[in-house]
Design an enzyme around this catalytic site. Structure first.
Site, PDB file in Angstrom:
ATOM      1  N   HIS A 133       0.830  -1.197   0.000  1.00  0.00           N
ATOM      2  CA  HIS A 133       0.000   0.000   0.000  1.00  0.00           C
ATOM      3  C   HIS A 133       0.871   1.257   0.000  1.00  0.00           C
ATOM      4  CE1 HIS A 133      -4.026   1.385   0.267  1.00  0.00           C
ATOM      5  NE2 HIS A 133      -3.717   2.272   1.190  1.00  0.00           N
TER       6      HIS A 133
ATOM      7  N   CYS B  23      -8.694   0.022 -12.358  1.00  0.00           N
ATOM      8  CA  CYS B  23      -8.201   1.058 -11.441  1.00  0.00           C
ATOM      9  C   CYS B  23      -6.993   0.605 -10.646  1.00  0.00           C
ATOM     10  CB  CYS B  23      -9.317   1.532 -10.511  1.00  0.00           C
ATOM     11  SG  CYS B  23      -9.898   0.248  -9.388  1.00  0.00           S
TER      12      CYS B  23
HETATM   13  C1  PEP Z   1      -6.790  -2.929  -6.362  1.00  0.00           C
HETATM   14  O1  PEP Z   1      -6.866  -3.873  -5.580  1.00  0.00           O
HETATM   15  O2  PEP Z   1      -6.314  -3.015  -7.514  1.00  0.00           O
HETATM   16  C2  PEP Z   1      -7.280  -1.592  -5.981  1.00  0.00           C
HETATM   17  C3  PEP Z   1      -7.386  -0.629  -6.855  1.00  0.00           C
HETATM   18  O3  PEP Z   1      -7.598  -1.388  -4.697  1.00  0.00           O
HETATM   19  P1  PEP Z   1      -6.546  -1.270  -3.486  1.00  0.00           P
HETATM   20  O4  PEP Z   1      -5.169  -1.167  -4.103  1.00  0.00           O
HETATM   21  O5  PEP Z   1      -6.941  -0.062  -2.735  1.00  0.00           O
HETATM   22  O6  PEP Z   1      -6.756  -2.537  -2.737  1.00  0.00           O
END
Ligand code: PEP
Ligand code: MG
Length: 536
Positions: free
Chosen positions: A187, A496
């Site tokens: 993250h 995304c």
């Molecule tokens: C993903 O899992 O690709 C996403 C966009 O959400 P996050 O990275 O916040 O889990």
């Protein structure tokens, strides 16, 4: 120091970029254990740490909303209790170090609260744990957030950074960071990419021996942190940096134009928002709206955000977007985004645990507040709501039912509201395989988690970075399936996850039929320039 003694540490690129500046060694990389002093010194250290914590909490309380202020007042009232430190003083006089003395005092208090029958008092135990940790952090350093001088070009070198620590740091004072821990798919890596902050992880040096302010080149392209760089290294840095500036200028020329491929196919390019401060500096005319809002940014304070705070944050994004669609994801707590007091403690595998929509459905008291705020925001502009970690069609049915209830309640009170479009993140393989069975208005492929679950590689485990491969044919097959399911039902499919912003991966997505992406604001120009070079 002579430049002939250049020292090179290898690292893995987590966010591309270059930086040159003085090193700031973060606190977790410094000597972790405070040497124990005499009882008088220990007592002074503890009372000083308590006082600094009190001042910090008072400062936070002044700007906090009503709910957060309430929690802070409870913590302040405990610190103000005259008898609180008596047992700690006794322990310190018996040669116990300040950390242990404080830990034991608070430990007893926490146990008392946890044993209470009344749920309100049991819940306060979490606030006490927070208070315990705040004083312990204060004991271990005058300031636990790394800081550099205003206008500095500093490079942060540390062992680890948690997402919350990352968000606390004023990145206008740092040009980049290098960590001995971390993973390129974590993250924190994602946050760094979204802000265009160069980041190396898995550094093979020992920063605890590093003097503060030593000059360094951070090469988060080739994967090196070069300490005390030689003249040849500095010259190479300046050449590459100048080339990157020219490229950035060329890419910026695409910003104001709608994105289309070399063959003229239009592509929707939206932005991901994980901190509303980031869009403040972005021209909404440079994108086609917001494709993902990570609402976790609202849940970082000491208390859960209330309906009004959430509504204001969502409405502000709709106002910024000026008529363009704004996609807001319901809370995705858990996994790599734990929220103290909300996500379950003691799960053996948090990525496969009660996270995302599973947690929201398990906590309707918390979820309803978010849905009410979203239903109210839907009256402000073209809002789209999507749910994370959806696994079964039944979960979407439950969200729809809750939304309908919330809207009915708001209407009964005469509060302006609307039912927004409802979509789902496709990030669980089971959902990708049967996408057509979900009653949704749109799909958004979360490739960060999809890759993790398809390849069985935790996204925060740097040792598995090579297996965590978005090009894996199994991942691409699932993305292709979702694109087909979307086309058959006339539902938008966007991507995304971070792969949409990678110049080598974006052409693969477009070839699979993807025609909408949502990327970090810092990647917008590069993505539009990459699209313009793609055939098809
Ligand atoms: C993903 O899992 O690709 C996403 C966009 O959400 P996050 O990275 O916040 O889990
Ligand atoms: Mg995800």
């Amino acid at each position: 120091m002579s430049r002939t003694t250049e020292l090179r540490w290898r690292g893995t690129v987590a966010s591309r970029g270059l930086a040159l500046g003085p090193v700031v060694v973060g606190r977790s990389a410094q000597e972790a254990v405070r040497p124990q002093g005499s009882p008088d010194e220990e007592w002074w250290a503890l009372t000083d740490a308590v006082e600094r914590t009190r001042q910090r909490l008072q400062g936070l309380a002044e700007t906090a909303d009503e709910m957060a202020a309430e929690v802070l007042e409870v913590q302040l009232a405990i610190l103000d209790d005259d008898g609180l430190l008596d047992p700690a003083k006794e322990a310190i006089d018996g040669s116990i170090p300040a950390e242990r003395a404080w830990g034991e005092v608070l430990g007893d208090l926490i146990a008392d609260y946890e044993a209470e029958e009344d749920e309100y008092f049991r819940a306060r135990a979490v606030d006490l744990k927070d208070l315990r940790d705040s004083v312990l952090a204060a004991l271990n350093g005058p300031d636990d957030v790394p800081m550099a001088a205003e206008g500095s070009t500093a490079i942060l070198v540390d062992r680890e950074l948690t997402p919350s620590r990352f968000l606390e740091i004023d990145w206008t004072r740092f040009r980049g960071a290098a960590l001995t821990g971390g993973s390129p798919t974590s993250h924190v890596a994602m946050l760094a990419r979204s802000r265009g902050i160069p980041l190396l992880v898995g550094l093979d040096g020992d920063p605890s021996a590093l003097p503060q302010a030593v000059e360094a080149v951070l090469d988060a392209e080739s994967g090196w942190l070069v300490l005390m760089p030689e003249d040849a290294t500095l010259a190479a840095f300046h050449r590459t940096a100048a080339a990157r500036t020219r490229e950035a200028e060329e890419q910026a020329a695409h910003l104001a134009r709608p994105a289309k491929t070399a063959a003229g196919r239009p592509i929707t390019v939206m932005v991901n928002v994980d901190d509303p401060r980031v869009v403040g500096t972005l021209d909404p005319g440079h994108c086609d709206g917001i494709g993902l809002t990570r609402t976790e940014f609202l849940f970082t304070g000491p208390a859960l955000p209330d309906e009004e705070a959430q509504y204001c944050a969502y409405a502000a994004l709709l106002q910024w977007a000026a008529g363009r669609p704004v996609t807001i994801r319901t809370l995705d707590a858990g996994g790599d985004k734990p929220i103290a007091g909300l996500t379950p403690e003691g799960e053996t595998n948090t990525f496969l645990g009660v996270r995302g929509i599973r947690l929201s459905l398990a906590r309707p008291d918390v979820f309803r507040v978010q849905l009410r705020a979203l239903a109210r925001a839907a009256a402000v502009g073209p809002l789209k709501v999507m749910c994370p970690m959806v696994t079964q069609p039944e979960e979407i049915a439950q969200v729809r039912a809750l939304f309908a209830q919330v809207v009915a309640d708001l209407q009964a009170d005469g509060t302006p509201c609307a039912v927004p479009q409802l979509g789902m993140m496709v990030e669980v393989p089971a959902a990708a395989l049967r996408a057509e069975e979900f009653s949704v208005d749109f799909y958004s492929i979360g490739s960060n988690d999809l890759v993790q679950y398809v390849t069985a590689t935790a996204r925060d485990n740097g040792a598995l970075a090579r297996l965590h491969n978005p090009r894996d044919p199994a991942v691409l097959e699932l993305i292709g399936r979702v694109v087909k399911a979307g086309a058959a039902a006339d539902r938008e499919v966007s991507v995304c996850g971070d792969m949409a912003a990678e110049p080598e991966l974006l052409p693969i997505l477009l070839a699979l039929g993807v025609s909408a992406v949502s990327v970090a604001p810092a990647a917008l120009a590069r993505v539009k320039a990459t699209i313009a070079r793609c055939d098809g």
